[in-house]
Design a protein around this motif. Sequence first.
Motif, PDB file in Angstrom:
ATOM      1  N   ILE A   1       1.369  -8.561   6.813  1.00 13.65           N
ATOM      2  CA  ILE A   1       0.047  -8.021   7.387  1.00 13.65           C
ATOM      3  C   ILE A   1      -0.643  -7.728   6.339  1.00 13.65           C
ATOM      4  N   GLU A   2      -0.109  -6.666   5.302  1.00 12.87           N
ATOM      5  CA  GLU A   2      -0.885  -6.396   4.122  1.00 12.87           C
ATOM      6  C   GLU A   2      -1.503  -7.333   3.455  1.00 12.87           C
TER       7      GLU A   2
ATOM      8  N   TRP B   1       1.871  -2.840  14.193  1.00 14.14           N
ATOM      9  CA  TRP B   1       1.382  -3.814  15.249  1.00 14.14           C
ATOM     10  C   TRP B   1       1.859  -3.600  16.567  1.00 14.14           C
TER      11      TRP B   1
ATOM     12  N   LEU C   1      -6.081 -11.806  11.666  1.00 10.60           N
ATOM     13  CA  LEU C   1      -4.823 -11.282  11.899  1.00 10.60           C
ATOM     14  C   LEU C   1      -4.307 -12.040  13.178  1.00 10.60           C
TER      15      LEU C   1
ATOM     16  N   SER D   1       0.986  -1.163  -0.132  1.00  9.95           N
ATOM     17  CA  SER D   1      -0.129   0.151  -0.016  1.00  9.95           C
ATOM     18  C   SER D   1       0.749   1.377  -0.006  1.00  9.95           C
TER      19      SER D   1
ATOM     20  N   ARG E   1      -4.455  -8.624   5.497  1.00 10.52           N
ATOM     21  CA  ARG E   1      -5.493  -7.991   5.296  1.00 10.52           C
ATOM     22  C   ARG E   1      -6.135  -7.879   3.880  1.00 10.52           C
TER      23      ARG E   1
ATOM     24  N   VAL F   1       2.775   0.053   8.095  1.00 11.16           N
ATOM     25  CA  VAL F   1       1.892  -1.039   9.071  1.00 11.16           C
ATOM     26  C   VAL F   1       2.341  -0.900  10.488  1.00 11.16           C
TER      27      VAL F   1
ATOM     28  N   SER G   1      -8.244 -11.663   4.366  1.00 15.62           N
ATOM     29  CA  SER G   1      -9.288 -11.961   5.364  1.00 15.62           C
ATOM     30  C   SER G   1      -9.264 -10.803   6.318  1.00 15.62           C
ATOM     31  N   ASP G   2     -10.162 -11.229   7.416  1.00 19.59           N
ATOM     32  CA  ASP G   2     -10.246 -10.424   8.731  1.00 19.59           C
ATOM     33  C   ASP G   2      -9.198 -11.080   9.633  1.00 19.59           C
TER      34      ASP G   2
END
Length: 446
Positions: free
Chosen positions: A214-215, A155, A224, A149, A218, A153, A221-222
């Motif tokens: 992580i991208e 976390w 993580l 993106s 996403r 990101v 799916s939902d």
Amino acid sequence: MSVKVRFAPSPTGKLHVGNVRTALLNWLFAREQGGEFVLRIDDTDLDRSTHAYEQGIKDDLMWLSMGWDSTFNQSHRFKMYEEAAEKLKKDGLLYPCYETADELDRQRKLQRVQSKPPVYNRAALELTDADMKAYADEGRKPHWRFKLSGQTVTWNDMVRGEQKIDTASLSDPVLIRGDGSFLYTLPSVVDDIEQKITHVIRGEDHVTNSGAQIEVFRALSDHLPKFAHTPLLVGHDGKSLSKRLGSLSMDELKEQGLEPLAICSLLAKIGTSDPIEARTSMEALKDEFAFSKIGRAPARFSEGELLLINGKLLHERPYAQVKEHLENLNVGGGEAFWNLIRGNVSKVSDAAGWSTVLYSPMPGQIDDEDKAFCAAAADSLPDVITSETWGAWTSTLKTEHGRKGKTLFMPLRKALSGRDRGPQMGEFLVLLGAEKAKARLRGQTA
Ligand code: GLU
């Protein structure tokens, strides 16, 4: 949600201390949480993966007492990865690239000269249908990149705290090679989603990967998972693990006589706030495990410490648990022998040396100035030796010869055992017997 973790080795080599630690941290966390431990075999690289390595990994984990609740091979799941790839393509997140390895290399060199970061320039995103057809006509097969993106990101890492990876600083990762094979990223994310993995626990060499992964999570799916990236192992001097230590396999450690619990005790404790000590069960290690104890500093791995822990475990070990091992080593002497010497071994195989000392003909070690004393000691040693003999005998020698402490005991120890340290002499003398003891004290081989 109950905890589910996975250990995901590639069967392209043997387990070594570094990946055993990752396995162990996953296992301890799963067991401590009453969750599941999944063994995922990352064998998408069909050329380099072998069944023998896979079996070796499973044998090693069993030897280390790290059983798994379920296991599967990625090579059986290509269909799922293809479906995920299709979805990404449809969403415009997986795009074909036709650059050859040489072309990419040249680009990177040019970027270096221009002091630019070596990030893929996304030229492939500009290709028209006609360009692509021309490449295809040339016989070029595309590899496929995931379109990051360009955002940051973040976390909350269970070990490292808040993490930020700016995906604009990364190359769009290649998910599928030109020959159609999958690189590690997509299968890993697809499986973590499908298996509902709750925590991804792995070495900190994967931190940057996690930003990109992580991208991908996403995009698909939902789900993580939480992430925990643990500091890598270093040598005891704090420098990076030597090639030899870093590649130390479980076979080699087993061969050297190291106990699985010694390996697990050390690997569970280094890099944590707990003291580095032996634990006599995996249960105990599990009860003491907490992510909050894992520090940010690299975990120091030392073979010396491993040996020390190994010895500590053996010093307490009952005979029944080593009987078979001693028999395999052809070491006799039974329980009395083991109980006598176990405090003086760091590996079970060290018992062989003590067996020689007790049961094979051997001269004692007598310094010139102790010759007369030792000969006199031989004369006053009774013919029948019991557990009381040593105390009574040495106190007589003490009064008769005016010797005490080291000058009294050391010549006797050296004459009787040929060594200047070792087990408690009272029991040693019982096992050695009067005849051999007298002969050795007189400087004979017995
Ligand atoms: N097969 C990967 C490795 O050994 C797995 C990494 C991961 O845990 O995601 O590095």
